[in-house]
Design a protein around this motif. Sequence first.
Motif, PDB file in Angstrom:
ATOM      1  N   ARG A  36      33.725  35.380  30.940  1.00  0.00           N
ATOM      2  CA  ARG A  36      34.282  34.086  30.508  1.00  0.00           C
ATOM      3  C   ARG A  36      35.205  34.380  29.215  1.00  0.00           C
ATOM      4  N   THR A  37      34.688  35.497  28.691  1.00  0.00           N
ATOM      5  CA  THR A  37      35.691  35.599  27.307  1.00  0.00           C
ATOM      6  C   THR A  37      37.014  36.176  27.465  1.00  0.00           C
ATOM      7  N   ALA A  38      37.553  36.589  28.538  1.00  0.00           N
ATOM      8  CA  ALA A  38      39.023  37.112  28.870  1.00  0.00           C
ATOM      9  C   ALA A  38      39.855  36.010  28.332  1.00  0.00           C
ATOM     10  N   ARG A  39      40.752  36.596  28.057  1.00  0.00           N
ATOM     11  CA  ARG A  39      42.030  35.607  27.587  1.00  0.00           C
ATOM     12  C   ARG A  39      43.084  35.771  28.893  1.00  0.00           C
ATOM     13  N   LEU A  40      43.527  34.933  29.459  1.00  0.00           N
ATOM     14  CA  LEU A  40      44.506  34.894  30.400  1.00  0.00           C
ATOM     15  C   LEU A  40      45.650  34.450  30.344  1.00  0.00           C
ATOM     16  N   ARG A  41      46.624  34.985  30.914  1.00  0.00           N
ATOM     17  CA  ARG A  41      48.052  34.332  30.855  1.00  0.00           C
ATOM     18  C   ARG A  41      48.100  32.902  31.557  1.00  0.00           C
ATOM     19  N   PRO A  42      48.774  32.108  31.230  1.00  0.00           N
ATOM     20  CA  PRO A  42      48.783  30.591  31.606  1.00  0.00           C
ATOM     21  C   PRO A  42      49.054  30.594  33.244  1.00  0.00           C
ATOM     22  N   GLN A  43      49.871  31.688  33.424  1.00  0.00           N
ATOM     23  CA  GLN A  43      50.006  31.510  35.078  1.00  0.00           C
ATOM     24  C   GLN A  43      49.140  32.108  35.999  1.00  0.00           C
ATOM     25  N   ILE A  44      48.131  32.620  35.433  1.00  0.00           N
ATOM     26  CA  ILE A  44      46.884  32.916  36.338  1.00  0.00           C
ATOM     27  C   ILE A  44      46.044  31.946  36.336  1.00  0.00           C
ATOM     28  N   GLU A  45      45.614  31.401  37.406  1.00  0.00           N
ATOM     29  CA  GLU A  45      44.475  30.578  37.785  1.00  0.00           C
ATOM     30  C   GLU A  45      43.330  31.133  38.721  1.00  0.00           C
ATOM     31  N   ILE A  46      42.239  31.108  37.811  1.00  0.00           N
ATOM     32  CA  ILE A  46      41.047  32.091  38.395  1.00  0.00           C
ATOM     33  C   ILE A  46      39.905  31.118  38.572  1.00  0.00           C
ATOM     34  N   GLU A  47      39.008  31.359  39.349  1.00  0.00           N
ATOM     35  CA  GLU A  47      37.972  30.708  39.874  1.00  0.00           C
ATOM     36  C   GLU A  47      36.869  31.359  40.688  1.00  0.00           C
ATOM     37  N   PRO A  48      35.695  30.946  40.505  1.00  0.00           N
ATOM     38  CA  PRO A  48      34.544  31.803  41.085  1.00  0.00           C
ATOM     39  C   PRO A  48      34.783  31.614  42.617  1.00  0.00           C
ATOM     40  N   THR A  49      34.210  32.456  43.336  1.00  0.00           N
ATOM     41  CA  THR A  49      34.476  32.606  44.758  1.00  0.00           C
ATOM     42  C   THR A  49      33.161  33.391  45.362  1.00  0.00           C
ATOM     43  N   PRO A  50      32.715  33.036  46.578  1.00  0.00           N
ATOM     44  CA  PRO A  50      31.563  33.770  47.074  1.00  0.00           C
ATOM     45  C   PRO A  50      31.748  35.467  47.093  1.00  0.00           C
ATOM     46  N   ALA A  51      30.451  35.791  46.670  1.00  0.00           N
ATOM     47  CA  ALA A  51      30.415  37.359  46.575  1.00  0.00           C
ATOM     48  C   ALA A  51      29.936  38.143  47.819  1.00  0.00           C
ATOM     49  N   PRO A  52      30.292  39.253  47.993  1.00  0.00           N
ATOM     50  CA  PRO A  52      29.590  40.063  48.938  1.00  0.00           C
ATOM     51  C   PRO A  52      28.305  40.025  48.744  1.00  0.00           C
ATOM     52  N   LYS A  53      27.514  40.170  49.922  1.00  0.00           N
ATOM     53  CA  LYS A  53      26.062  39.956  49.983  1.00  0.00           C
ATOM     54  C   LYS A  53      25.516  41.247  50.258  1.00  0.00           C
ATOM     55  N   ARG A  54      25.943  42.480  50.748  1.00  0.00           N
ATOM     56  CA  ARG A  54      25.418  43.524  50.959  1.00  0.00           C
ATOM     57  C   ARG A  54      25.549  44.856  50.158  1.00  0.00           C
ATOM     58  N   LEU A  55      26.493  44.899  49.214  1.00  0.00           N
ATOM     59  CA  LEU A  55      26.774  45.817  48.537  1.00  0.00           C
ATOM     60  C   LEU A  55      26.111  46.363  47.346  1.00  0.00           C
ATOM     61  N   ALA A  56      25.108  45.478  46.729  1.00  0.00           N
ATOM     62  CA  ALA A  56      24.431  45.611  45.536  1.00  0.00           C
ATOM     63  C   ALA A  56      23.547  44.561  45.601  1.00  0.00           C
ATOM     64  N   PRO A  57      22.548  44.747  44.810  1.00  0.00           N
ATOM     65  CA  PRO A  57      21.317  43.615  44.701  1.00  0.00           C
ATOM     66  C   PRO A  57      22.092  42.183  43.838  1.00  0.00           C
ATOM     67  N   PHE A  58      22.948  42.636  43.056  1.00  0.00           N
ATOM     68  CA  PHE A  58      23.429  41.545  42.459  1.00  0.00           C
ATOM     69  C   PHE A  58      25.075  41.584  42.375  1.00  0.00           C
ATOM     70  N   ALA A  59      25.703  40.474  42.610  1.00  0.00           N
ATOM     71  CA  ALA A  59      27.207  40.434  42.515  1.00  0.00           C
ATOM     72  C   ALA A  59      27.887  39.091  42.054  1.00  0.00           C
ATOM     73  N   HIS A  60      28.837  39.199  41.589  1.00  0.00           N
ATOM     74  CA  HIS A  60      29.652  37.952  41.027  1.00  0.00           C
ATOM     75  C   HIS A  60      31.114  38.161  41.335  1.00  0.00           C
ATOM     76  N   ALA A  61      31.689  37.226  42.002  1.00  0.00           N
ATOM     77  CA  ALA A  61      33.160  37.372  42.510  1.00  0.00           C
ATOM     78  C   ALA A  61      34.115  36.553  41.993  1.00  0.00           C
ATOM     79  N   LEU A  62      35.316  36.770  41.495  1.00  0.00           N
ATOM     80  CA  LEU A  62      36.430  35.787  41.143  1.00  0.00           C
ATOM     81  C   LEU A  62      37.621  35.912  42.060  1.00  0.00           C
ATOM     82  N   GLU A  63      38.366  35.055  42.192  1.00  0.00           N
ATOM     83  CA  GLU A  63      39.643  35.086  42.732  1.00  0.00           C
ATOM     84  C   GLU A  63      40.850  34.413  41.847  1.00  0.00           C
ATOM     85  N   ALA A  64      41.818  35.001  42.142  1.00  0.00           N
ATOM     86  CA  ALA A  64      42.772  34.561  41.058  1.00  0.00           C
ATOM     87  C   ALA A  64      44.119  34.537  41.855  1.00  0.00           C
TER      88      ALA A  64
END
Length: 222
Positions: free
Chosen positions: A41-69
């Motif tokens: 959440r600390t990243a400074r993004l260009r105004p042309q880039i829209e980003i939001e959370p999205t469902p994360a993979p469920k079997r690659l690791a015990p914990f996961a967080h995903a974003l799409e842009a």
Amino acid sequence: MAAAQGRLSDDAGGMDDANEGDRDGGRSAPSPFRSAVDGLRTARLRPQIEIEPTPAPKRLAPFAHALEATVVDGEQDLADGRLVLLHDPAGHDAWRGTFRLVTLVRAELEPEMAADPLLPEVCWSWLTGALQARGLTYGEPSGTVTRASSHYFGGLAERPAASQIEIRASWTPREGLGGVPDTGAHLSSWCDLLAQVAGLPPAGPGDASVVTLPQRRGPHSR
């Protein structure tokens, strides 16, 4: 959004396998993972880039967080991508660390640009160059650059030929204090890559020499 295939230990795949929500684990998640997610959440993004959370993979690791842009210009989408933060407190032999970043970036190209034999190498250099430009250290990079062309016939013959580039990659961010990588800086670097693939001009005067893709023909309307 298209999703990568396969297992992360093989390449940048496994992004199809999405859960119904991000598996941050709330208060039950280990502190390094919670801090790493907060760092995004600390990243400074260009105004042309829209980003939001999205469902994360469920079997690659015990914990996961995903974003799409999505890189947008008015009502047009120029490029899109997905970034997944994985965490295994026990460590992972293939990662050589406890965190891993996995990405898929894609955009449409002019057919003549897609035919350039050096395009895959150039696109991969954009990823590594974006990380290096922000002074980030990382290990075990892996991935693929794929280009595909579509030609239309019959009732679709009036459509112009279309070409697409996809970058699928993963890397291990080096951990800092408390075993937490600088995820905000890695996200900013990833957004730099998205901007390059989308054909946006450099963000600052220091980026004037960066090679970017030309604006693609007929970007998608939103």
